[in-house]
Design an enzyme around this catalytic site. Sequence first.
Site, PDB file in Angstrom:
ATOM      1  N   GLY A  41       5.341   5.595 -11.398  1.00  0.00           N
ATOM      2  CA  GLY A  41       6.922   6.629 -12.047  1.00  0.00           C
ATOM      3  C   GLY A  41       6.540   7.223 -12.965  1.00  0.00           C
ATOM      4  O   GLY A  41       7.160   7.911 -13.990  1.00  0.00           O
TER       5      GLY A  41
ATOM      6  N   GLY B  43      -1.770   4.134 -14.406  1.00  0.00           N
ATOM      7  CA  GLY B  43      -1.158   2.962 -15.498  1.00  0.00           C
ATOM      8  C   GLY B  43      -1.528   1.795 -14.936  1.00  0.00           C
ATOM      9  O   GLY B  43      -1.803   0.633 -15.733  1.00  0.00           O
TER      10      GLY B  43
ATOM     11  N   GLU C  70      -6.467  11.265 -12.218  1.00  0.00           N
ATOM     12  CA  GLU C  70      -5.972  12.544 -13.111  1.00  0.00           C
ATOM     13  C   GLU C  70      -6.135  13.385 -13.190  1.00  0.00           C
ATOM     14  O   GLU C  70      -5.768  14.707 -13.209  1.00  0.00           O
ATOM     15  CB  GLU C  70      -5.773  11.839 -14.602  1.00  0.00           C
ATOM     16  CG  GLU C  70      -5.107  10.084 -14.695  1.00  0.00           C
ATOM     17  CD  GLU C  70      -4.957   9.157 -13.577  1.00  0.00           C
ATOM     18  OE1 GLU C  70      -4.262   8.360 -13.614  1.00  0.00           O
ATOM     19  OE2 GLU C  70      -6.235   9.064 -13.063  1.00  0.00           O
TER      20      GLU C  70
ATOM     21  N   ASP D 289      -7.210   7.548 -17.631  1.00  0.00           N
ATOM     22  CA  ASP D 289      -6.953   7.400 -19.493  1.00  0.00           C
ATOM     23  C   ASP D 289      -6.544   5.717 -19.228  1.00  0.00           C
ATOM     24  O   ASP D 289      -7.842   5.492 -18.205  1.00  0.00           O
ATOM     25  CB  ASP D 289      -6.176   7.824 -20.212  1.00  0.00           C
ATOM     26  CG  ASP D 289      -3.810   7.582 -18.821  1.00  0.00           C
ATOM     27  OD1 ASP D 289      -4.703   7.517 -17.346  1.00  0.00           O
ATOM     28  OD2 ASP D 289      -3.013   7.863 -19.693  1.00  0.00           O
TER      29      ASP D 289
END
Length: 272
Positions: free
Chosen positions: A15, A63, A86, A94
């Site tokens: 999200g 994340g 990504e 990342d």
Amino acid sequence: MVIIKGEGRAFCAGGDVVGLTKNGVDRCHEQTNFFKKEYRMNYLVGSFSAPYVALIDGIVMGGGVGASVHGPVRIATEKTLFAMPETAIGLFPDVGVSHVLARMPHHLGFYLGLTGHRLKGVDVVKSGIATHFIDSQHIPQLYDGLLTLKDPATNLTTFLNSKTKNIASETFVLEPHLKLIDQCFSAPTVEEILERLESDSSAFAVQALESLKKMSPISMKITRKQIEMYKTKSLQECLLIDNRLARSAVEATVSKDFYEGWLMIFPYIILL
């Protein structure tokens, strides 16, 4: 002790990326502030003094990887689905995950980082993303046991060994392809990786090539260089570089790929 787990079917559902891209370039300061806070949190996970346990049951991408992979205990289940996709959204792996990818054997990290390949269940442990495996149905009992565990700093390892599953006899799904991954993804440039895959007629090489053709060319260039660089850098150094790269992505100083996304097959002749 800190215990982190998902709410519902996923550990992390992405999200954050949806919210960031909706803001657009005009509000990029909000995105850069978000990434800065996120990477500080990632470093805290990797340097936390108390035991840190992540129950990565379900989807763990982006994340969610950063909130778990830097901690000492990551417990996967048969429902765990890991990926860093990504390069398909105009970003790069990342949250410091390339610090981990850079240390995987057989150039496996380059393969996972560039293709966004998904790993499931025991394979998440076999790759080193997770440290332990347990059947999903036993997560509630494990969680309750962690809550009542006395002196976790001393007893956590023994407790986990008694409650989690030994998967030493399980075969890593990518084991038959590690030689080819080494051969192709050890190439010094993205162009040569593609050339080496093209010269191999195996189904695995064809599938990998098809995946790479769908990715952002600039993202692949950055990712290959990033993982190579991170082999000799600390987690803190990697996160600092991630922060600079993320800022460039959201400010669209190099490309607007992060906002536009990459959903169609793209020519594999890459210029940067």
